[in-house]
Design a protein around this motif. Structure first.
Motif, short mmCIF file in Angstrom:
data_model
loop_
_atom_site.label_atom_id
_atom_site.label_comp_id
_atom_site.label_asym_id
_atom_site.label_seq_id
_atom_site.Cartn_x
_atom_site.Cartn_y
_atom_site.Cartn_z
N ASN A 14 -113.86 -26.91 34.64
CA ASN A 14 -113.41 -27.30 33.18
C ASN A 14 -113.79 -26.16 32.25
O ASN A 14 -113.00 -25.73 31.37
N GLU A 15 -114.80 -25.78 32.25
CA GLU A 15 -115.49 -24.77 31.23
C GLU A 15 -114.55 -23.53 31.45
O GLU A 15 -114.20 -22.97 30.31
N ILE A 59 -105.15 -27.14 33.29
CA ILE A 59 -106.50 -27.18 33.24
C ILE A 59 -107.21 -28.46 34.31
O ILE A 59 -108.02 -28.41 35.12
N TYR A 60 -106.06 -29.59 34.36
CA TYR A 60 -106.22 -30.36 35.28
C TYR A 60 -106.09 -30.00 36.60
O TYR A 60 -106.93 -30.36 37.81
N THR A 119 -107.76 -33.00 26.30
CA THR A 119 -107.29 -33.50 27.71
C THR A 119 -107.92 -34.91 27.98
O THR A 119 -107.86 -35.26 29.24
N ASP A 135 -111.41 -30.28 24.95
CA ASP A 135 -112.02 -31.44 26.09
C ASP A 135 -111.35 -32.71 25.45
O ASP A 135 -111.21 -33.70 26.26
N ASN A 175 -117.54 -30.03 35.79
CA ASN A 175 -117.80 -29.50 34.46
C ASN A 175 -117.47 -27.71 34.36
O ASN A 175 -116.82 -27.38 33.45
N VAL A 194 -111.07 -34.81 28.91
CA VAL A 194 -112.31 -34.43 29.74
C VAL A 194 -113.56 -34.89 29.01
O VAL A 194 -114.53 -35.40 29.60
N ILE A 241 -109.20 -28.06 37.94
CA ILE A 241 -110.51 -28.97 38.01
C ILE A 241 -110.16 -29.75 39.39
O ILE A 241 -110.96 -29.52 40.21
N GLY A 300 -107.94 -36.01 32.71
CA GLY A 300 -109.47 -35.62 32.34
C GLY A 300 -110.15 -37.00 32.83
O GLY A 300 -111.30 -36.50 33.47
N VAL A 326 -111.03 -24.22 30.31
CA VAL A 326 -110.65 -23.98 29.01
C VAL A 326 -111.00 -22.80 28.18
O VAL A 326 -110.11 -22.51 27.54
#
Ligand code: NDP
Ligand code: MG
Length: 380
Positions: A326-327, A343-344, A211, A208, A323, A213, A347, A304, A330
């Motif tokens: 993202n969890e 990841i981006y 990123t 996190d 959230n 985030v 989300i 992020g 990741v």
């Protein structure tokens, strides 16, 4: 003697909490809780002799139970076990050192029982901030921030009138990829993301931080903790993590909290607030430090932060989607199933797909989390 319960005692924050307890010897540990690391939990049980220990995984709980038969520690498991830990009658404070929004129900149960919270588990506040702050107000329970930035702000606000705050300046290290552009991020690996320049933390928050985030979660966390508007929060990159955050007041005065990057300090501040017992460890040497530099965060490369601000501005159930997505992302990145930049995308797409709920209750938050997980799992 103060008694505490530690949820997530085997992690980075959890073990450092126990380091602080060990250093002073005047706090009793009433309960410990972990996910599955029963080897370390057994050692902690033998050292701190809590009356209760909770293990998320049933099978591991059974094994631990047989291992610690010679002690007086009762072993419980699953969500019921975490909830029993959270409301332990003899504990006056719960340290939420668990990672992820699984911490919501235990945190709310503790607040409902009037316990103070030393809050590290930011995902919970980000997704259920409106419920948590309301509950704390109702029961008079205190929320003491453990996150270093929020502890810094909390320390700067000590004795001040919160109505005279004009801005919160949240500092960021910029993470291991500071200075990278999008092209370079395409190739980064899990090992690269896990190398934080200043802090040694659990894997999820380390990713996190890479990123940004994490900084986005911290903006949302600050909004709930300090009751400010989003526009009053500015993120500032300060690469060496010496200034942990700052507060600007109406008259233009800025207060900052500085210190060596050591999480035991904010943890101790939450455990002993408002006292400051002596803490061993490194001290800042300003002559060696020589300079403190600042940069604007690169929000074009590190999506992020802007994604988090978008989620925060939308409010309602959108921060939960941000959230939860993202969890899950990741987790997939750590399993090497997706690349860093995915990841981006995950989300962003999850947020687009979601139908916003205005004032989600606990069940709606948990449902939104499950739906977000399912949606991502069916696609990646
Ligand atoms: P870690 O991954 O190091 O530790 C997580 C802890 O939570 C472990 O004790 C783990 O147990 C436990 N846990 C995970 N899942 C469950 C579960 N289902 N039931 C019970 N326990 C569970 O994380 P960190 O210590 O780095 O982070 C914890 C929280 O603090 C996060 O929200 C993070 O964002 C926040 N934070 C962390 C900072 C840091 O310096 N580390 C700084 C600021 C905030 P097990 O070991 O058995 O898996
Ligand atoms: Mg932080």
């Amino acid at each position: 003697m103060k008694t505490i319960a530690v949820l997530g005692s085997t992690g980075s924050i959890g073990t450092q909490t126990l380091d602080v307890v060990r250093e002073h010897g005047d706090i009793r540990v009433g309960a410990l809780g972990a996910g599955s690391n029963i080897d370390l939990l057994e050692k902690q049980i033998r050292e701190f002799r809590p009356g209760l220990a909770a293990v998320w995984e049933e099978e591991k709980a059974r094994e631990l139970k047989s291992r610690v038969r010679d002690t007086n520690t009762k072993i419980v498991s699953g969500m019921d076990g975490l909830l029993e830990l959270a409301v332990l009658p003899e504990a006056e404070l719960l340290v939420t050192a668990i990672v992820g929004m699984i911490g919501i129900r235990p945190t709310m149960a503790a607040l409902e029982a009037g316990k103070d919270i030393a809050l590290a588990n930011k995902e919970t506040l980000v997704t259920a901030g409106h419920l948590i702050t309301e509950l704390a107000k109702k029961t008079g329970a205190g929320i003491l921030p453990v996150d270093s930035e929020h502890s810094a702000i909390f320390q700067c606000l000590h004795g001040e009138n919160p109505r005279e705050v004009s801005r919160l300046l949240i500092t960021a290290s910029g993470g291991p990829f500071r200075g990278y552009k999008r092209k370079q991020l395409e190739k980064v690996q899990v090992e690269d993301a896990l190398k934080h320049p200043n802090w040694s933390m659990g894997p999820k928050i380390t990713v996190d931080s890479a990123t940004l985030v994490n900084k986005g979660l911290e903006v949302m966390e600050a909004r709930w903790l300090f009751g400010v508007r989003l526009e009053q929060i500015q993120v500032l990159v300060q690469p060496r993590s010496v200034i942990h955050s700052m507060v600007e007041f109406r008259d233009g005065a800025v207060l900052a909290q500085l210190g060596a990057p050591d999480m035991r300090l904010p943890i101790q501040y939450a455990l002993y607030y408002p006292e400051r017992p002596y803490l061993t460890g490194e001290r800042l040497d300003f002559e060696k430090l020589a300079e403190i530099t600042f940069e604007r965060p690169d929000t074009e490369t590190f999506q992020g932060l802007p994604l988090a601000l978008k989620a925060a501005a939308a409010g309602g159930s959108v921060p939960t989607v941000f959230n939860a997505a993202n969890e899950k992302a990741v987790e997939l990145f750590l399993k090497r199933k997706i690349g860093f930049l995915d990841i981006y995308d995950i989300i962003g797409l999850a947020m687009e797909h979601h139908k916003r709920i205005e004032h989600p209750n606990l069940q709606q938050i948990l449902d939104t989390e499950a739906e977000t997980y399912d949606w991502i799992e069916s696609r990646w």
